[in-house]
Motif scaffolding. Structure first.
Motif, PDB file in Angstrom:
ATOM      1  N   THR A  68       0.979  -1.205   0.190  1.00 16.08           N
ATOM      2  CA  THR A  68       0.075  -0.247  -0.392  1.00 16.08           C
ATOM      3  C   THR A  68       0.708   1.329  -0.057  1.00 16.08           C
ATOM      4  O   THR A  68       0.452   2.349  -0.599  1.00 16.08           O
ATOM      5  CB  THR A  68      -1.271   0.234   1.545  1.00 16.08           C
ATOM      6  N   ALA A  69       2.020   1.259   0.262  1.00 19.37           N
ATOM      7  CA  ALA A  69       2.784   2.442  -0.323  1.00 19.37           C
ATOM      8  C   ALA A  69       2.683   3.007  -0.810  1.00 19.37           C
ATOM      9  O   ALA A  69       3.184   4.534  -1.895  1.00 19.37           O
ATOM     10  CB  ALA A  69       4.038   2.103   0.359  1.00 19.37           C
ATOM     11  N   PHE A  70       2.957   2.538  -2.436  1.00 19.17           N
ATOM     12  CA  PHE A  70       2.909   3.060  -3.746  1.00 19.17           C
ATOM     13  C   PHE A  70       1.436   2.504  -5.068  1.00 19.17           C
ATOM     14  O   PHE A  70       1.638   1.052  -4.424  1.00 19.17           O
ATOM     15  CB  PHE A  70       4.533   2.862  -4.859  1.00 19.17           C
ATOM     16  N   ASP A  71       1.012   3.228  -5.521  1.00 18.56           N
ATOM     17  CA  ASP A  71       0.427   2.761  -7.051  1.00 18.56           C
ATOM     18  C   ASP A  71       1.459   1.787  -6.907  1.00 18.56           C
ATOM     19  O   ASP A  71       2.510   2.022  -7.988  1.00 18.56           O
ATOM     20  CB  ASP A  71      -0.390   3.452  -7.125  1.00 18.56           C
ATOM     21  N   GLY A  72       0.306   0.219  -7.213  1.00 19.79           N
ATOM     22  CA  GLY A  72       1.318  -0.586  -7.606  1.00 19.79           C
ATOM     23  C   GLY A  72       2.641  -1.215  -7.011  1.00 19.79           C
ATOM     24  O   GLY A  72       2.902  -2.105  -8.408  1.00 19.79           O
ATOM     25  N   GLY A  73       2.230  -1.198  -5.610  1.00 27.27           N
ATOM     26  CA  GLY A  73       3.840  -1.726  -5.292  1.00 27.27           C
ATOM     27  C   GLY A  73       3.925  -2.264  -4.894  1.00 27.27           C
ATOM     28  O   GLY A  73       3.066  -3.187  -4.443  1.00 27.27           O
ATOM     29  N   GLN A  74       5.115  -3.503  -5.054  1.00 22.77           N
ATOM     30  CA  GLN A  74       5.462  -5.106  -4.768  1.00 22.77           C
ATOM     31  C   GLN A  74       6.561  -4.606  -3.369  1.00 22.77           C
ATOM     32  O   GLN A  74       7.497  -3.351  -3.603  1.00 22.77           O
ATOM     33  CB  GLN A  74       5.749  -6.023  -5.663  1.00 22.77           C
ATOM     34  N   GLN A  75       6.319  -5.765  -2.478  1.00 22.30           N
ATOM     35  CA  GLN A  75       7.470  -5.681  -1.837  1.00 22.30           C
ATOM     36  C   GLN A  75       7.873  -7.170  -0.859  1.00 22.30           C
ATOM     37  O   GLN A  75       6.637  -7.773  -1.253  1.00 22.30           O
ATOM     38  CB  GLN A  75       7.449  -4.763  -0.174  1.00 22.30           C
ATOM     39  N   GLU A  76       8.918  -7.304  -0.388  1.00 24.76           N
ATOM     40  CA  GLU A  76       9.114  -8.911  -0.090  1.00 24.76           C
ATOM     41  C   GLU A  76      10.022  -8.148   1.271  1.00 24.76           C
ATOM     42  O   GLU A  76      11.007  -7.485   0.809  1.00 24.76           O
ATOM     43  CB  GLU A  76      10.315  -9.190  -1.328  1.00 24.76           C
ATOM     44  N   MET A  77      10.088  -9.349   1.839  1.00 25.71           N
ATOM     45  CA  MET A  77      10.655  -8.521   3.187  1.00 25.71           C
ATOM     46  C   MET A  77      11.391 -10.472   3.515  1.00 25.71           C
ATOM     47  O   MET A  77      10.209 -11.185   4.078  1.00 25.71           O
ATOM     48  CB  MET A  77       9.598  -8.140   4.185  1.00 25.71           C
ATOM     49  N   TRP A  78      12.356 -10.304   4.241  1.00 25.19           N
ATOM     50  CA  TRP A  78      13.095 -11.184   5.146  1.00 25.19           C
ATOM     51  C   TRP A  78      13.894 -10.574   6.573  1.00 25.19           C
ATOM     52  O   TRP A  78      14.205  -9.897   6.755  1.00 25.19           O
ATOM     53  CB  TRP A  78      14.443 -11.225   3.942  1.00 25.19           C
ATOM     54  N   PRO A  81      15.563 -13.126  13.408  1.00 28.82           N
ATOM     55  CA  PRO A  81      15.830 -11.729  14.476  1.00 28.82           C
ATOM     56  C   PRO A  81      17.290 -11.780  15.566  1.00 28.82           C
ATOM     57  O   PRO A  81      18.043 -10.808  16.219  1.00 28.82           O
ATOM     58  CB  PRO A  81      15.334 -13.218  15.787  1.00 28.82           C
ATOM     59  N   GLU A  82      18.475 -12.283  14.690  1.00 28.03           N
ATOM     60  CA  GLU A  82      19.369 -12.057  15.398  1.00 28.03           C
ATOM     61  C   GLU A  82      20.506 -10.644  13.812  1.00 28.03           C
ATOM     62  O   GLU A  82      21.269 -10.130  13.834  1.00 28.03           O
ATOM     63  CB  GLU A  82      20.743 -13.415  14.764  1.00 28.03           C
ATOM     64  N   GLN A  83      20.192 -10.834  12.631  1.00 27.44           N
ATOM     65  CA  GLN A  83      20.450 -10.306  11.987  1.00 27.44           C
ATOM     66  C   GLN A  83      19.807  -9.086  11.213  1.00 27.44           C
ATOM     67  O   GLN A  83      20.894  -8.185  10.730  1.00 27.44           O
ATOM     68  CB  GLN A  83      20.498 -11.273  10.149  1.00 27.44           C
ATOM     69  N   GLY A  84      18.332  -9.211  12.084  1.00 25.88           N
ATOM     70  CA  GLY A  84      17.793  -7.569  11.116  1.00 25.88           C
ATOM     71  C   GLY A  84      16.693  -8.072  10.346  1.00 25.88           C
ATOM     72  O   GLY A  84      16.200  -9.542  10.265  1.00 25.88           O
ATOM     73  N   LEU A  85      16.554  -7.175   9.041  1.00 22.61           N
ATOM     74  CA  LEU A  85      15.717  -7.736   8.078  1.00 22.61           C
ATOM     75  C   LEU A  85      15.939  -6.722   6.860  1.00 22.61           C
ATOM     76  O   LEU A  85      16.686  -5.389   7.386  1.00 22.61           O
ATOM     77  CB  LEU A  85      14.045  -6.613   9.048  1.00 22.61           C
ATOM     78  N   ARG A  86      15.205  -7.081   5.903  1.00 20.65           N
ATOM     79  CA  ARG A  86      16.087  -6.370   4.374  1.00 20.65           C
ATOM     80  C   ARG A  86      14.852  -6.561   3.987  1.00 20.65           C
ATOM     81  O   ARG A  86      13.577  -6.783   4.214  1.00 20.65           O
ATOM     82  CB  ARG A  86      16.739  -7.142   3.882  1.00 20.65           C
ATOM     83  N   ILE A  87      14.255  -5.714   3.311  1.00 23.57           N
ATOM     84  CA  ILE A  87      12.751  -5.874   2.479  1.00 23.57           C
ATOM     85  C   ILE A  87      13.349  -4.520   1.182  1.00 23.57           C
ATOM     86  O   ILE A  87      13.772  -3.499   1.063  1.00 23.57           O
ATOM     87  CB  ILE A  87      11.867  -4.094   3.162  1.00 23.57           C
ATOM     88  N   ARG A  88      12.772  -5.050   0.252  1.00 22.89           N
ATOM     89  CA  ARG A  88      12.860  -5.142  -1.598  1.00 22.89           C
ATOM     90  C   ARG A  88      11.619  -4.378  -1.793  1.00 22.89           C
ATOM     91  O   ARG A  88      10.336  -5.059  -2.079  1.00 22.89           O
ATOM     92  CB  ARG A  88      13.685  -6.249  -1.831  1.00 22.89           C
TER      93      ARG A  88
END
Length: 236
Positions: A68-78, A81-88
């Motif tokens: 919902t962040a952008f029109d037509g947007g797609q996201q993937e999150m990894w 707990p130890e390393q943190g997170l990444r969102i594309r």
């Protein structure tokens, strides 16, 4: 493209907004109109929220879907707990780009920062030498807040569903006209299997998987990270 002075507070707010919008993090004080009963295991909504946040905060997982962040947007999150997170994140108005979070610190690409600010009416021009950089800000707590369910979510038996053949219990979080429906596994560990969101006129669906699997998340290198003030000064 116009260039305006941008306060650190405004940029930090934009970063938090895009992260929460992309990942479904709730807001304190959320409310819902669903019944106040219990799930199949006899837990109240409050108890189930706590169980979900505990389980999700203790395991690695992947979440992928629309945004919902952008029109037509797609996201993937990894998440690990130890390393943190990444969102594309990707969208028609935005080339594929990343954001990271570790130990309460956000690292967000300058491209994503400028795109979110543009949506809020603050158009900025990122200098070429900063195009591959990441802006650091605080997450306002642990990185978990970017995906956890905040207090105030309600059970709604009418929205219970099935995800991948597994029965789910619906937890509904509503705040300021936004609505997130979390489908939580009804048996076994209290893990979110799907989230359906409505933020304004945008809708998104995110599915969660890869629980407990080994992930590798590497934070941006020091030479690719800039402070908020450096970004702020560069776009004035």
């Amino acid at each position: 493209m116009s260039r305006r002075g941008t306060s650190g507070i405004a940029v930090a707010a934009a970063l938090t907004a895009v992260l929460l919008s992309a990942c479904g993090g709730g807001e304190d004080g959320s409310s819902g109109s669903a019944d106040k009963g219990a799930d199949a295991g006899g837990r109240s909504a409050e108890e189930l929220v706590k169980a979900v946040n505990k389980e999700m905060g203790a395991t690695s997982f992947r979440a992928k879907g629309s945004s919902t962040a952008f029109d037509g947007g797609q996201q993937e999150m990894w998440v690990d707990p130890e390393q943190g997170l990444r969102i594309r994140v990707s969208a028609p108005e935005l080339a594929t780009t990343d954001m990271f979070c570790s130990e309460g610190t956000l690292y967000t690409s300058t491209a994503l920062v400028s795109a979110q600010l543009a949506q809020k009416g603050q158009k900025v021009q990122v200098p070429k030498d900063l195009e591959d950089k990441y802006v650091t800000t605080t997450a306002g707590g642990s990185c978990n807040r970017l995906y956890e369910i905040f207090p105030g979510a309600k059970l709604d038996e009418k929205l219970n569903d099935e995800v991948g053949g597994r029965a789910t219990t619906a937890l509904v979080a509503e705040s300021q006209g936004n609505k997130d429906v979390y489908q939580v596994a009804a048996k076994g560990k209290a893990l979110v299997l799907r989230m359906d969101s409505e933020h304004g006129d945008r809708k998104s669906t995110t599915r969660y998987d890869s629980f407990g699997e080994e992930l590798r998340i590497t934070m941006p290198q020091k030479d690719s990270v800039i402070a908020m003030k450096e970004f702020q000064d560069a776009v004035k």
